[in-house]
Enzyme design. Sequence first.
Site, PDB file in Angstrom:
ATOM      1  N   LYS A   1     -11.094  -2.085   8.948  1.00  0.00           N
ATOM      2  CA  LYS A   1     -10.232  -2.865   9.829  1.00  0.00           C
ATOM      3  C   LYS A   1     -10.719  -2.721  11.273  1.00  0.00           C
ATOM      4  CE  LYS A   1      -7.374  -3.238   6.232  1.00  0.00           C
ATOM      5  NZ  LYS A   1      -7.137  -4.441   5.444  1.00  0.00           N
TER       6      LYS A   1
ATOM      7  N   TRP B   1       0.833  -1.211   0.000  1.00  0.00           N
ATOM      8  CA  TRP B   1       0.000   0.000   0.000  1.00  0.00           C
ATOM      9  C   TRP B   1       0.856   1.245   0.000  1.00  0.00           C
ATOM     10  CZ3 TRP B   1      -3.936  -1.963  -1.879  1.00  0.00           C
ATOM     11  CH2 TRP B   1      -4.414  -3.212  -1.463  1.00  0.00           C
TER      12      TRP B   1
ATOM     13  N   ASP C   1      -0.813   6.950   6.686  1.00  0.00           N
ATOM     14  CA  ASP C   1      -1.877   6.003   6.367  1.00  0.00           C
ATOM     15  C   ASP C   1      -1.970   5.027   7.536  1.00  0.00           C
ATOM     16  OD1 ASP C   1      -3.501   3.956   5.473  1.00  0.00           O
ATOM     17  OD2 ASP C   1      -2.347   3.521   3.660  1.00  0.00           O
TER      18      ASP C   1
END
Length: 351
Positions: A192, A101, A168
């Site tokens: 999440k 990511w 992030d």
Amino acid sequence: MKKHNFSAGPSILPQEVFQKASEAILDFNGIGLSLLEISHRSKDFVAVMDEARAIVKRLMNLGDDYEVLYLQGGASLQFLMVPYNLLSVDGKAAYTNTGTWASGAIKEAKMIGNVDVVASSKESNYNYIPKDFTVGSEYDYFHCTSNNTIFGTQMKSFPKVDTLLVCDMSSDIFSRELDFSQFDLIYAGAQKNMGPAGATLVVVKKSILGKTGRTIPTYLDYLVHIDKESMSNTPPVFAVYASYLTLKHLEENGGIAAAEAKNNAKAKLLYDEIDNNPNFKGVAAIEDRSFMNVTFTLTDESKQEAFDTAWKAAGISGLNGHRSVGGYRASIYNAMPIESVQVLVDVMKSI
């Protein structure tokens, strides 16, 4: 039998959240209408959005200099929105490459302007967090990824940089106490620790915006979303509501400090078994091990069939590792009870 859900995301949420969210689908706030059919401009949902934004500030202990947004497009859209809003026309940004990511964020930022990758663990298949680097004032911002879901690594501390700090936090937000005021912008996909897929959280200092000198497409402009209070377009109503319920549950059950204590206990239980059981070995460098995503492999592949059969028979789901790493990945987010981790450990002991 309820499954023990170790999925990396979308992932486990508190059972109380599932119950209340399901009730709202049938009848929201006793108004005789479903949450899924009411106007997002109605007083009932506006109240949800307002509280969903306010509770983030309370949990993070942030003041009015920060704005909270619920957007769409996942963290992947933030890969683009961050440089559009923070990278000046003639400037450059610094990034660390610690996984899939982070690599995606770098790719998108390079489409907007100049990017330097100041540190990377790619050469070791991202099994550690690079630490020996500096970021000076020549950069408009520094971007990092706090937890790397696929590879099972996590930043245990954050560097002091002489520029804006952007993070992030998609896969470990609200899992541990941090000085959130050290960050100028935080973003996270909800699926999440926060809620279902469909909502993305952005926490940003308003004072850092509007200074790039570039023209920003309307939907990609944070200032537009701030002005419209996260309702520039129809928000993901259900995802925002479920995120609000999740954060409310967190706040009412001891907040981030209590969640961190539970997460530490779960991680210790599982990592101790990995380290002490000769049939298993960890993937990530010990000092950088994630307390959210535990990656490990078998030391003897001939035992794979027996182990796979055993954990599936125990009601465990979502344990297979990502294809980039192989082996196994146990995601133990906030809502994962330690009893489920114990079930996995007992299976590992039986092999």
